[in-house]
Design a protein around this motif. Sequence first.
Motif, PDB file in Angstrom:
ATOM      1  N   ALA A  34       0.345  -0.623   0.000  1.00 30.67           N
ATOM      2  CA  ALA A  34       0.000   0.000   0.000  1.00 30.67           C
ATOM      3  C   ALA A  34       0.429   0.775   0.000  1.00 30.67           C
ATOM      4  CB  ALA A  34       0.127   0.588  -0.618  1.00 30.67           C
ATOM      5  N   ALA A  35       0.884   1.078  -1.348  1.00 35.67           N
ATOM      6  CA  ALA A  35       0.767   1.843  -1.311  1.00 35.67           C
ATOM      7  C   ALA A  35       1.187   2.654  -1.634  1.00 35.67           C
ATOM      8  CB  ALA A  35       0.848   2.590  -1.832  1.00 35.67           C
ATOM      9  N   ALA A  36      -0.143   2.123   0.344  1.00 34.43           N
ATOM     10  CA  ALA A  36      -0.137   2.913   0.363  1.00 34.43           C
ATOM     11  C   ALA A  36      -0.810   3.396   1.269  1.00 34.43           C
ATOM     12  CB  ALA A  36       0.161   2.398  -0.368  1.00 34.43           C
ATOM     13  N   PRO A  37      -1.690   4.324   1.744  1.00 36.20           N
ATOM     14  CA  PRO A  37      -1.675   4.948   3.047  1.00 36.20           C
ATOM     15  C   PRO A  37      -3.055   5.320   3.565  1.00 36.20           C
ATOM     16  CG  PRO A  37       0.101   5.776   1.772  1.00 36.20           C
ATOM     17  CD  PRO A  37      -0.672   4.840   0.897  1.00 36.20           C
ATOM     18  N   LEU A  50       1.304  11.237   6.701  1.00 32.13           N
ATOM     19  CA  LEU A  50       1.620   9.820   6.662  1.00 32.13           C
ATOM     20  C   LEU A  50       3.019   9.566   7.206  1.00 32.13           C
ATOM     21  CD1 LEU A  50       0.951   6.911   5.682  1.00 32.13           C
ATOM     22  CD2 LEU A  50       1.982   7.544   3.502  1.00 32.13           C
ATOM     23  N   GLN A  51       3.115   8.663   8.186  1.00 34.31           N
ATOM     24  CA  GLN A  51       4.393   8.333   8.808  1.00 34.31           C
ATOM     25  C   GLN A  51       4.979   7.014   8.333  1.00 34.31           C
ATOM     26  OE1 GLN A  51       5.974  10.539  11.334  1.00 34.31           O
ATOM     27  NE2 GLN A  51       4.602  11.699  10.011  1.00 34.31           N
ATOM     28  N   ARG A  77       6.961  -9.965   8.651  1.00 38.98           N
ATOM     29  CA  ARG A  77       6.662  -8.569   8.943  1.00 38.98           C
ATOM     30  C   ARG A  77       7.692  -7.652   8.285  1.00 38.98           C
ATOM     31  NH1 ARG A  77       3.699  -6.223  13.079  1.00 38.98           N
ATOM     32  NH2 ARG A  77       3.419  -8.289  13.974  1.00 38.98           N
ATOM     33  N   ALA A  78       7.210  -6.584   7.683  1.00 38.08           N
ATOM     34  CA  ALA A  78       8.079  -5.563   7.103  1.00 38.08           C
ATOM     35  C   ALA A  78       7.499  -4.202   7.426  1.00 38.08           C
ATOM     36  CB  ALA A  78       8.210  -5.748   5.600  1.00 38.08           C
ATOM     37  N   THR A  79       8.375  -3.253   7.708  1.00 39.78           N
ATOM     38  CA  THR A  79       7.941  -1.924   8.130  1.00 39.78           C
ATOM     39  C   THR A  79       8.590  -0.860   7.260  1.00 39.78           C
ATOM     40  OG1 THR A  79       7.679  -2.653  10.422  1.00 39.78           O
ATOM     41  CG2 THR A  79       7.902  -0.278  10.051  1.00 39.78           C
ATOM     42  N   VAL A  80       7.826   0.147   6.904  1.00 29.69           N
ATOM     43  CA  VAL A  80       8.338   1.309   6.182  1.00 29.69           C
ATOM     44  C   VAL A  80       8.093   2.546   7.023  1.00 29.69           C
ATOM     45  CG1 VAL A  80       7.888   2.850   4.246  1.00 29.69           C
ATOM     46  CG2 VAL A  80       8.138   0.420   3.844  1.00 29.69           C
ATOM     47  N   ARG A  81       9.117   3.362   7.186  1.00 24.14           N
ATOM     48  CA  ARG A  81       8.992   4.637   7.881  1.00 24.14           C
ATOM     49  C   ARG A  81       9.371   5.761   6.926  1.00 24.14           C
ATOM     50  NH1 ARG A  81       6.002   2.478  10.411  1.00 24.14           N
ATOM     51  NH2 ARG A  81       6.111   1.719  12.566  1.00 24.14           N
ATOM     52  N   LEU A  82       8.575   6.814   6.942  1.00 23.89           N
ATOM     53  CA  LEU A  82       8.781   7.945   6.040  1.00 23.89           C
ATOM     54  C   LEU A  82       9.352   9.143   6.787  1.00 23.89           C
ATOM     55  CD1 LEU A  82       5.445   7.883   3.992  1.00 23.89           C
ATOM     56  CD2 LEU A  82       7.588   6.683   3.506  1.00 23.89           C
ATOM     57  N   THR A 132      -1.016  -2.078   8.556  1.00 21.59           N
ATOM     58  CA  THR A 132      -1.374  -1.057   9.535  1.00 21.59           C
ATOM     59  C   THR A 132      -0.613   0.215   9.177  1.00 21.59           C
ATOM     60  OG1 THR A 132      -1.700  -2.733  11.242  1.00 21.59           O
ATOM     61  CG2 THR A 132      -1.453  -0.443  11.971  1.00 21.59           C
ATOM     62  N   ILE A 133      -1.333   1.300   8.977  1.00 22.08           N
ATOM     63  CA  ILE A 133      -0.738   2.538   8.482  1.00 22.08           C
ATOM     64  C   ILE A 133      -0.844   3.608   9.561  1.00 22.08           C
ATOM     65  CG2 ILE A 133      -0.686   4.159   6.563  1.00 22.08           C
ATOM     66  CD1 ILE A 133      -2.416   2.095   5.029  1.00 22.08           C
ATOM     67  N   LEU A 134       0.237   4.344   9.750  1.00 25.52           N
ATOM     68  CA  LEU A 134       0.324   5.313  10.835  1.00 25.52           C
ATOM     69  C   LEU A 134       0.438   6.732  10.290  1.00 25.52           C
ATOM     70  CD1 LEU A 134       0.612   5.361  14.008  1.00 25.52           C
ATOM     71  CD2 LEU A 134       3.075   5.605  13.586  1.00 25.52           C
ATOM     72  N   PHE A 135      -0.339   7.645  10.896  1.00 29.55           N
ATOM     73  CA  PHE A 135      -0.276   9.061  10.562  1.00 29.55           C
ATOM     74  C   PHE A 135      -0.024   9.875  11.812  1.00 29.55           C
ATOM     75  CE2 PHE A 135      -2.664   7.400   7.041  1.00 29.55           C
ATOM     76  CZ  PHE A 135      -2.360   8.231   5.968  1.00 29.55           C
ATOM     77  N   ALA A 136       0.713  10.957  11.665  1.00 29.01           N
ATOM     78  CA  ALA A 136       0.865  11.940  12.731  1.00 29.01           C
ATOM     79  C   ALA A 136      -0.172  13.034  12.527  1.00 29.01           C
ATOM     80  CB  ALA A 136       2.266  12.542  12.713  1.00 29.01           C
TER      81      ALA A 136
END
Length: 201
Positions: free
Chosen positions: A14-17, A158-159, A170-175, A144-148
Amino acid sequence: MRPLFLSLVPALVAAAPAAAQPGSLDQVSAHLRGISTMTADFVQTDRTGKALSGTLTLRQPGKIRFQYQQGVPLLIVGDGKALTMIDYSVKQVSRWPVGNSPLSVLIDPRKDMSRFAHIVPSAIPGTVAVEARDPKHPEFGTITILFARGGGPGGLVLQGWTVLDAQNGRATVRLSNQRFGVPISDKAFIWNDPRPRGPRK
C-alpha cells in the motif's frame, strides 16, 4: 532482502496509506483525497532488522514510484491499475493488479475505506492508525498505516506502515521529509525496461 512491496502487493503495499484514531476514519479519507502530490524518503526494515532506504513519489490519481537506494537494482512503479516491479539484476518485470485490495486507497482514495479498513489504537501519542485487509482475500495479509496529527492535508501526515503477510512475515516502512504539493513530472513514472523494449510508462 525481500522487497517489502512483494508482501505489500497485493496485500496493500500500500501503497499505500490510510490511518487514524477512534472516530477519525473520515479524517484519514480527507487526508488522502487532499494529496495532489507527495514526496518522501523511506526506510524499509524486514523481520531480521535489515534496512533499505529510498524515495517515494506520489501523484494523484494513481501514480506512485518507489526508488530504492543506489546499488539496489529494484524499482516499483504504479499506474493506478497495477504495480510493476522491475528487478534489473535479473532483467525481470512483474505486475500485480491493484483491483479492490486495500492498496487501492492510495491509488484511488475516492474508494470507500470502510469496506476494508478500521481504526485501531495507536501506542504513539499524537498519531492515528488504520488497519486494512481484503476480507475476500485474507491470504494477502494485513497492513497497519500510521499518521501523525497536524501539518498535512486534512491535518495528518503519513508516517509509514507495517505489513504482516500470511506467513507472519513482517516488514515496516517509515517515512521522513514528507513534502506535499510539489511539482512532479510525468517522467518520474517512466521506467526503463531491462528487456529489449525501451522506455515504458
